[in-house]
Design an enzyme around this catalytic site. Structure first.
Site, short mmCIF file in Angstrom:
data_model
loop_
_atom_site.label_atom_id
_atom_site.label_comp_id
_atom_site.label_asym_id
_atom_site.label_seq_id
_atom_site.Cartn_x
_atom_site.Cartn_y
_atom_site.Cartn_z
N ASP C 99 0.87 -1.18 0.00
CA ASP C 99 0.00 0.00 0.00
C ASP C 99 0.90 1.22 0.00
O ASP C 99 2.11 1.11 -0.10
CB ASP C 99 -0.92 0.01 1.24
CG ASP C 99 -2.17 0.86 0.99
OD1 ASP C 99 -2.04 1.99 0.48
OD2 ASP C 99 -3.29 0.38 1.28
N GLU C 248 5.37 24.43 -11.35
CA GLU C 248 4.02 23.89 -11.43
C GLU C 248 3.72 23.29 -12.81
O GLU C 248 3.13 22.21 -12.90
CB GLU C 248 2.99 24.98 -11.10
CG GLU C 248 1.54 24.61 -11.34
CD GLU C 248 1.01 23.53 -10.41
OE1 GLU C 248 1.61 23.33 -9.34
OE2 GLU C 248 0.02 22.89 -10.78
#
Lengths: 194, 377, 518
Positions: C99, C248
């Site tokens: 996980d 970004e």
């Protein structure tokens, strides 16, 4: 599994994020410092009298200095330079007068913000005295003559032949904002203004 | 092998390069596909630089994708092509790191030269100060003592599709900037409210106008003509409606225009001394309203709820004249309502206040004379 | 997925409290798709208004709100969450982890998103309307706005915290949870690009959070960071904003590069060309992204030395980016290619992204950028990069891994329809914008001069085609989730990697005992 390791990694990374948030804020003083050193945004600074004492006047060079004024929409004042331009020798001390008038029946405080174009001239434009060092309060209808005393540094880059000094008067009355006005230390300026 | 592939790339570059050299030429003829016709030395240099770089990138682009599409065509499973198993080649990787680098250097050299020229404002013969307002421009000729506002003159009806649009739709103003040709003109820029950007494509000048700060740039126009531009930095609601029009004229015509401006100032002074009738004020006021107020407060005075207050039934337009005049002349701090006293004459201000009080569904009944406005200045 | 639902909660509480990386990944992807629809509809409002000259549908104020919110929704609501969703689903499967490293934090980082998005949408309906200052939020314009701007700032904070938590989780997972033998330089490239992206997020987002916080205190608490009247400087905001803003755009596109680097080798049936140079190129792009920000602001009046520095640094980015493109082409070269939907989308991504890349190089050159800046040329450029790079990259990923997620093959015919209509749509939308920009059309205007009419009309047709084509995609995914031809575990003939060793659909829990990587 290795939950301990994961928590340790996460904590470290979180610290990086917090540090970067701080870095965002650190950019404010860093930018100001950069502007002070390079004149990046055309802001001028107050010069000390000692700085200009030893300046040699260069008689065979003339620099045109233009003055232009703006009054921000929020300030019902009239503001103009009494002289649109002067030609000065680098190193020569010059005084220029400005006229300001409060057009309302209230006392209002304003702050003039100087800006110089080209920005690379900003660091060589030395002001000894300026009405922009402090806030100015005008009584209802009051008219006031204000002076700027400056020297164009003899180290000004040779290709610059015209400098524009612009003042914009802003209203300081509406919600007087504190904390960030660093360039115009009011108390210090009051002592030196003679 | 890869070397044959590279050879093929090389020959295709040469072939395509030859064809593409024609491309800027074609583009010169059809300006809707490329820059507008340059009218200054700098603008021509910028245009040539643009064409050069466009050509280089198109050649590279085609070269890369000719290889890719050839591969797509030839190396497909359906044609029975078996996959090779190579997955690195230092030589090739070094080559395609170094060659782009060399191409970049060849682009950087002319760009640097042009940029340095653009930066050099020395030797200018006159200075024009440009101030950006929401949503108009103010021009101040520092050497001639002339100052005026310049705003969009396209009628609202054309914008709202009620009338046929004119040839220069949205690119026309009431007062164009008149500039002499052949003179080095220095611009200093600032703004009153938010950041604007003054751009005239044919001059290849664009610079931000920033409140509280001053920027500079220069131009030297070759030939007389009308050159149009627009605000290039989002500055609020009517960002798309604050064009720039330059009228470049000979030096002689420029001097004539300068003296005409001085005469105009004298006649405006005469207007503010005369006594006006209510009808004349309302007629003039409606025009001023359409030009200066309607953009925010609406054609019917209804405003925009939440953003711009209504004039119809407002406290100001139905209250004392003094307060009404004050807000129109001095604006309202912290809002988009600006001070109009700098851009409207005494007669304009008196007329528009009279109109707002007696039109747009208001019935204050009183009128304002230009002399009253003059007294407040 | 539903077959594996026997040992975990069902219904609403399954999704609310889940800490399972696959559930969370699915939620991220569904959320991103919903945001894409909302942002897409906003773009249609913009394009409809620009269909012809004149003001027809919306007033200029609302138009500005649409351009602003469209951008914020697409960047922060669609593309970023979608890639985080892919990371959640695929990174544990690709590195052999059971996980994510911090499953509970994973749940929080997802559940911050829906309230944040709701807040942004609500801002459109408050008095004064939503944010209208552009997604760049430049002051003083952003200081003028109404309450909607404060909502936006709050939204940005919530989305930012979500991204930071998400990236911490991804880094911790990749660094700590790899199966034995999975050395860093053996990791699939998608994992590598995400590791680098996560570091970019961690460094860039907090700076942006700082900038909008300063905006908020300037608006309401009397500071004057960006107000000239108090010794501040509005240009400072632009510097801080783009210090975040340029990294970004790589945050948006690097994971797509990773996807492409997985898909092309699979369908070329040939290993990725230049694996290590791909990793180094990604790291180089990430590093350079932090020193080029001011190329977004050449017109603010910087000293010429600054403009030259940013010009040269920006041009340098072309080198590692070029290496990537050449490597992809070399991977295809002499392969044995087939062209299922993922491959089609991957090739299209390389093609359209490169188009945005070369116009980016043009924009880097300061003297010509004065002409391009703030025109439709820039709009065309970044849509080619973000739609042509990131969004097509996302489609590539979904087609590639959908059989693994659902256990069913999608319909290749429907997929090809979706591909071709999308390609025609986006190119018809954005290609003409290059020309209107060069001819002098500024961006962010609700109405324009007559000479731009034709290109704008084409753009509008293209936008409607591109957005409505996504109904086909929705139909395809829906049908594949519901049923269809059973997918094998291997799914694609040439696929390699741990994710193809688990059954299709991937069971709820995988790699509870770590696999051995040789």
């Amino acid at each position: 599994m290795n939950e301990q390791t994961n928590k340790k990694t996460a904590t470290r990374l979180l610290l990086v994020a917090v540090a970067m948030f701080g870095f965002g804020y650190a950019l404010v003083p860093l930018y100001d410092l950069l502007c002070d050193v390079t004149g990046l945004n055309g802001k001028t600074q107050r010069a000390d009298v000692s700085e200009i004492k030893n300046q040699k006047i260069i008689l065979d060079r003339l620099v045109k200095v233009e003055f232009t004024t703006m009054v921000n929409t929020n300030l019902p004042w009239k503001f103009k330079a009494l002289q649109n331009k002067v030609s000065v020798h680098p190193g020569e001390l010059t005084t220029v007068k400005f006229l300001v008038r409060n057009m309302t029946d209230m006392a209002i405080t304003g702050q003039a913000i100087p800006s110089v174009a080209p920005s690379k001239a900003a660091n060589h434009f030395k002001k000894i005295e300026c009405f922009c060092f402090t806030q100015q309060t005008l009584q209802p209808g009051e008219e006031k003559e204000m002076a700027v005393q400056f020297v164009v540094d003899s180290k000004l880059a040779p290709e610059i032949d015209t400098i524009t000094l612009a003042y914009t008067f802003f209203n300081s009355n509406k919600n007087i904002k504190t904390g960030l006005i660093k360039k115009q230390p009011v108390a210090v300026a009051a002592n030196n203004s003679k | 092998m890869l070397t044959t592939c590279l050879k093929r790339i090389k020959s295709s570059i040469q072939f395509l390069g030859a064809g593409l050299m024609l491309l800027p030429g074609l583009a010169m003829a059809e300006y809707a596909l490329n820059f507008q016709r340059p009218v200054t030395e700098i603008a021509r240099e910028v245009f040539e630089l643009h064409n050069l770089i466009l050509t280089i990138v198109i050649v590279i682009f085609i070269a890369v994708f000719v290889v890719m599409f050839y591969s797509i065509f030839a190396h497909r499973k359906s044609r029975g092509h078996k996959a090779a198993n190579f997955h690195e080649s230092t030589t090739v990787e070094v080559i395609w790191t170094i060659i782009p680098f060399i191409i970049l250097v060849s682009m950087a050299i002319p760009s640097t030269a042009t940029l340095l020229k653009m930066d050099n404002t020395s030797g200018s013969e006159m200075t024009v100060k440009i101030v950006g307002y929401q949503w108009k421009w103010q021009y101040e000729y520092l050497d001639h003592d002339i100052s005026f506002f310049s705003s969009l003159s396209t009628p609202r009806a054309q914008i709202e599709n009620k009338e046929k649009k004119g040839e220069n739709y949205l690119l026309e103003v009431d007062n164009p900037v008149v500039l002499p040709v052949g003179k080095k003109i220095r611009f200093v820029l600032t703004a009153n409210d938010v950041i604007h950007s003054w751009w005239v494509p044919q001059l290849a000048v664009k610079k931000d106008a920033i409140p509280g700060f001053i920027n500079e740039m220069w131009t030297k126009i070759d030939e007389p003509g009308i050159y149009r531009g627009q605000c290039a930095e989002l500055c609020g609601k009517d960002h798309g409606f604050m064009p720039i029009v330059i009228k470049a004229v000979s030096e002689e015509d420029f001097n004539k225009w300068v003296s005409l401006q001085k005469d105009k100032a004298v006649s405006a002074a005469a207007d503010s001394n005369k006594v006006w009738t209510k009808t004349a004020l309302l007629k003039k006021g409606k025009k001023v309203y359409e030009k200066s107020c309607q953009a925010c407060h609406g054609a019917t005075g209804a405003g925009v709820p939440g953003a711009f207050p209504a004039i119809t039934g407002s406290k100001i337009a139905t209250g004392p004249v003094k307060d009404h005049l004050a807000i129109v002349m001095d604006g309202k701090a912290g809002t988009a309502m600006q001070a109009f006293k700098g851009q409207l004459s005494d007669a304009d201000l008196a007329a528009v206040v009279t109109f707002e009080r007696n039109g747009l569904g208001n019935k204050a009944g009183d009128i304002v004379q230009p002399s009253q406005v003059k007294a407040l200045r | 997925m539903s077959e594996a639902a026997h040992h975990h909660p069902t219904g609403l509480s399954r999704w609310l409290f889940t800490t399972n990386h696959k559930d969370i990944g699915t939620m991220y992807l569904v959320f991103a798709f919903m945001m894409a629809i909302i942002g897409g509809l906003m773009s249609l409002v913009i394009r409809a208004e620009l269909f012809e000259p004149g003001l027809q549908l919306v007033d200029p104020n609302f138009f500005n709100q649409m351009t602003t919110v469209h951008a914020l929704v697409m960047v922060f609501g669609f593309v970023m969450p979608a890639f985080v969703g892919l990371a959640n689903w695929m990174i544990p499967l690709m590195i052999g982890a059971p996980d994510m490293a911090l499953p509970r934090m994973n749940n929080w980082s997802f559940w911050l998103l829906p309230p944040a998005a709701t807040l942004l949408i609500i801002s459109l309906f408050v008095p004064g309307g939503g944010p209208a200052a552009g997604w760049t939020l430049y002051p003083p314009l952003s200081i003028q706005g109404g309450m909607g701007m404060d909502f936006t700032i709050l939204t940005v904070h919530m989305l930012g915290i979500s991204s930071i938590l998400g990236s911490i989780n991804i880094i911790a997972t990749i660094l700590n949870m790899r199966a034995p033998g999975m050395a860093l330089m053996k990791m699939p490239l998608f994992v590598w690009t995400w590791l680098i992206t996560a570091f970019l997020l961690l460094a860039a987002i907090p700076v942006f959070a700082g900038a909008v916080t300063m905006l908020l205190t300037d608006r309401h608490f009397g500071t004057q960071f960006f107000d000239a009247a108090g010794g501040g400087d509005p240009v400072l905001f632009q510097h801080i904003f783009w210090f975040f803003g340029h990294p970004e755009v790589y945050i948006l596109v690097l994971p797509a590069f990773g996807v492409i680097s997985q898909v092309i080798p699979t369908f070329a049936r040939k290993p990725l060309f230049g694996y290590s140079s791909m990793v180094f190129a990604t790291a180089a792009i990430a590093f350079l992204s932090f020193i080029v920000w001011a190329h977004h602001m050449y017109t603010v009046g910087m000293p010429v030395a600054g403009e030259l520095f940013f010009m040269y640094a920006t041009m340098l980015i072309a080198v590692p980016t070029g290496v990537k493109v050449f490597n992809w082409v070399a991977t295809m070269w002499r392969g044995s290619m087939t062209f299922e939907a993922p491959m089609l989308f991957a090739i299209a991504t390389v093609f359209t992204f490169t188009m945005g890349g070369v116009t980016g190089l043009m924009l880097a050159l300061t003297p010509v950028d004065f002409q391009y800046h703030d025109t439709y040329f820039v709009v065309a450029h970044f849509h080619y990069v973000i739609v042509g790079g990131s969004v097509l990259g996302l489609f590539t990923a979904v087609y590639y891994w959908l059989p693994k997620w659902t256990g069913h093959m999608y319909s290749e015919v429907v997929g090809k329809w979706h591909f071709w209509l999308t390609m025609i749509g986006i190119n018809l939308t954005f290609f003409p914008q290059h020309f209107s920009g060069l001819a002098g059309m500024p961006r962010r205007i609700p109405d324009y001069a007559l000479q731009f009419a034709e290109f704008n009309m084409w753009s509008t047709y293209g936008a409607f085609l591109a957005v409505f084509s996504q109904l086909i995609f929705f139909y395809l995914v829906w049908k594949t989730v519901k049923g269809g031809e059973k997918a094998t575990d291997q799914v694609w003939e040439g696929a390699e990697g741990l994710e193809w060793t688990v059954p299709s659909p991937a069971p709820y829990h995988t790699f509870e005992t770590p696999p051995k990587v040789s």
